[in-house]
Motif scaffolding. Structure first.
Motif, PDB file in Angstrom:
ATOM      1  N   LEU A 110      -7.684 -19.888  -9.902  1.00  0.00           N
ATOM      2  CA  LEU A 110      -6.348 -19.333 -10.121  1.00  0.00           C
ATOM      3  C   LEU A 110      -6.395 -17.912 -10.700  1.00  0.00           C
ATOM      4  O   LEU A 110      -5.664 -17.040 -10.218  1.00  0.00           O
ATOM      5  N   PRO A 111      -7.227 -17.626 -11.715  1.00  0.00           N
ATOM      6  CA  PRO A 111      -7.259 -16.248 -12.222  1.00  0.00           C
ATOM      7  C   PRO A 111      -7.674 -15.220 -11.162  1.00  0.00           C
ATOM      8  O   PRO A 111      -7.159 -14.105 -11.156  1.00  0.00           O
ATOM      9  N   ILE A 112      -8.579 -15.587 -10.265  1.00  0.00           N
ATOM     10  CA  ILE A 112      -8.981 -14.634  -9.221  1.00  0.00           C
ATOM     11  C   ILE A 112      -7.879 -14.488  -8.186  1.00  0.00           C
ATOM     12  O   ILE A 112      -7.522 -13.367  -7.787  1.00  0.00           O
ATOM     13  N   ALA A 113      -7.300 -15.604  -7.738  1.00  0.00           N
ATOM     14  CA  ALA A 113      -6.224 -15.545  -6.740  1.00  0.00           C
ATOM     15  C   ALA A 113      -5.027 -14.769  -7.278  1.00  0.00           C
ATOM     16  O   ALA A 113      -4.491 -13.876  -6.593  1.00  0.00           O
ATOM     17  N   GLU A 114      -4.614 -15.076  -8.500  1.00  0.00           N
ATOM     18  CA  GLU A 114      -3.458 -14.370  -9.075  1.00  0.00           C
ATOM     19  C   GLU A 114      -3.830 -12.942  -9.454  1.00  0.00           C
ATOM     20  O   GLU A 114      -3.008 -12.033  -9.355  1.00  0.00           O
ATOM     21  N   GLY A 115      -5.064 -12.731  -9.883  1.00  0.00           N
ATOM     22  CA  GLY A 115      -5.516 -11.374 -10.190  1.00  0.00           C
ATOM     23  C   GLY A 115      -5.505 -10.481  -8.960  1.00  0.00           C
ATOM     24  O   GLY A 115      -5.070  -9.326  -9.012  1.00  0.00           O
ATOM     25  N   LEU A 116      -5.972 -11.011  -7.825  1.00  0.00           N
ATOM     26  CA  LEU A 116      -5.928 -10.251  -6.574  1.00  0.00           C
ATOM     27  C   LEU A 116      -4.486  -9.970  -6.170  1.00  0.00           C
ATOM     28  O   LEU A 116      -4.156  -8.866  -5.699  1.00  0.00           O
ATOM     29  N   SER A 117      -3.623 -10.953  -6.347  1.00  0.00           N
ATOM     30  CA  SER A 117      -2.220 -10.769  -5.983  1.00  0.00           C
ATOM     31  C   SER A 117      -1.537  -9.755  -6.896  1.00  0.00           C
ATOM     32  O   SER A 117      -0.742  -8.931  -6.437  1.00  0.00           O
ATOM     33  N   GLN A 118      -1.860  -9.787  -8.175  1.00  0.00           N
ATOM     34  CA  GLN A 118      -1.326  -8.773  -9.090  1.00  0.00           C
ATOM     35  C   GLN A 118      -1.883  -7.387  -8.754  1.00  0.00           C
ATOM     36  O   GLN A 118      -1.189  -6.383  -8.886  1.00  0.00           O
ATOM     37  N   LEU A 119      -3.127  -7.342  -8.299  1.00  0.00           N
ATOM     38  CA  LEU A 119      -3.715  -6.070  -7.878  1.00  0.00           C
ATOM     39  C   LEU A 119      -2.945  -5.490  -6.692  1.00  0.00           C
ATOM     40  O   LEU A 119      -2.706  -4.278  -6.640  1.00  0.00           O
ATOM     41  N   ALA A 120      -2.546  -6.336  -5.742  1.00  0.00           N
ATOM     42  CA  ALA A 120      -1.751  -5.865  -4.598  1.00  0.00           C
ATOM     43  C   ALA A 120      -0.411  -5.329  -5.082  1.00  0.00           C
ATOM     44  O   ALA A 120       0.043  -4.270  -4.624  1.00  0.00           O
ATOM     45  N   VAL A 159     -12.980  -4.243  -8.683  1.00  0.00           N
ATOM     46  CA  VAL A 159     -12.600  -3.302  -7.610  1.00  0.00           C
ATOM     47  C   VAL A 159     -13.003  -1.877  -7.990  1.00  0.00           C
ATOM     48  O   VAL A 159     -13.454  -1.116  -7.134  1.00  0.00           O
ATOM     49  N   LYS A 160     -12.871  -1.520  -9.249  1.00  0.00           N
ATOM     50  CA  LYS A 160     -13.299  -0.175  -9.681  1.00  0.00           C
ATOM     51  C   LYS A 160     -14.802   0.005  -9.487  1.00  0.00           C
ATOM     52  O   LYS A 160     -15.257   1.087  -9.140  1.00  0.00           O
ATOM     53  N   ARG A 161     -15.571  -1.064  -9.703  1.00  0.00           N
ATOM     54  CA  ARG A 161     -17.028  -0.980  -9.528  1.00  0.00           C
ATOM     55  C   ARG A 161     -17.450  -1.024  -8.064  1.00  0.00           C
ATOM     56  O   ARG A 161     -18.373  -0.334  -7.671  1.00  0.00           O
ATOM     57  N   HIS A 162     -16.804  -1.868  -7.257  1.00  0.00           N
ATOM     58  CA  HIS A 162     -17.308  -2.149  -5.910  1.00  0.00           C
ATOM     59  C   HIS A 162     -16.389  -1.728  -4.770  1.00  0.00           C
ATOM     60  O   HIS A 162     -16.842  -1.650  -3.626  1.00  0.00           O
ATOM     61  N   VAL A 167     -14.972  -6.468  -2.682  1.00  0.00           N
ATOM     62  CA  VAL A 167     -14.568  -7.549  -3.589  1.00  0.00           C
ATOM     63  C   VAL A 167     -13.935  -8.683  -2.787  1.00  0.00           C
ATOM     64  O   VAL A 167     -14.270  -9.852  -2.981  1.00  0.00           O
ATOM     65  N   LEU A 168     -13.052  -8.344  -1.852  1.00  0.00           N
ATOM     66  CA  LEU A 168     -12.410  -9.385  -1.041  1.00  0.00           C
ATOM     67  C   LEU A 168     -13.432 -10.161  -0.215  1.00  0.00           C
ATOM     68  O   LEU A 168     -13.347 -11.393  -0.116  1.00  0.00           O
TER      69      LEU A 168
END
Length: 178
Positions: A110-120, A159-162, A167-168
């Motif tokens: 959940l933290p990765i899925a929601e983190g990616l969605s918040q990133l979008a 994402v800043k690193r890679h 990342v996706l």
């Protein structure tokens, strides 16, 4: 009047015609990030009671919901009445859920899925000139929630690193951040 931010009531998305008018700019911002759905998905406005019924939460707490059956995205439900920048951010967030579903990401924490969605959402807001977008970005970055806020900060650091696409790819193949 020049120099004043747009009135939120004037930019509120309150009808499906408003959705149709707002979506091209949202999709263009996401395409600029390299995100494009393989199959278009309907964005449907819902009232607070319908959203609460769909999500099992209290009315007004959830602003968007991605409705999925197996690997097919049925539609994106968005709370009616959000102002332009918030509507765009919610659509961008739900769009990322749809993007991952269409690409068969499988189980992702959940933290990765929601983190990616918040990133979008953050990436879409970053491309907006409306001053309210800065306020929304600051709220995303400072969110104390362990799933949404911490997830966003972890994803953003990766994402800043890679870079976003590496990342996706890693999340899709390993279910984890690089």
């Amino acid at each position: 009047m020049a120099g004043f931010p747009p009135d939120p009531a004037r930019t509120a998305v309150t009808s499906q015609d408003g959705v149709k008018a707002a979506l091209p700019a949202v999709r263009a911002g996401l395409r600029a990030m390299g995100l494009r759905l393989t199959v278009p998905v309907r964005v449907r406005l819902v009232g607070p009671d319908e959203m609460a019924s769909m999500t099992g939460s209290h009315a007004g707490r959830v602003l968007g919901w991605t409705i999925v059956t197996d690997t097919e995205v049925v539609d994106l439900a968005v709370l009616a009445g959000l102002d332009g920048p918030e509507f765009g951010a919610v659509v961008a967030h739900e769009y990322m859920h749809a993007w991952m579903t269409q690409r068969r990401f499988g189980r992702v924490s959940l933290p990765i899925a929601e983190g990616l969605s918040q990133l979008a959402a953050d990436g879409w807001l970053e491309r907006q000139s409306d001053p309210r977008a800065r306020t929304l970005r600051a709220a995303i970055a400072a969110d104390p929630d362990p799933v949404y806020g911490d997830g966003f900060r972890r994803v953003r650091a990766a994402v800043k690193r890679h870079g976003l696409m590496p990342v996706l790819r890693t999340v899709r193949s390993r279910g984890a951040l690089p």
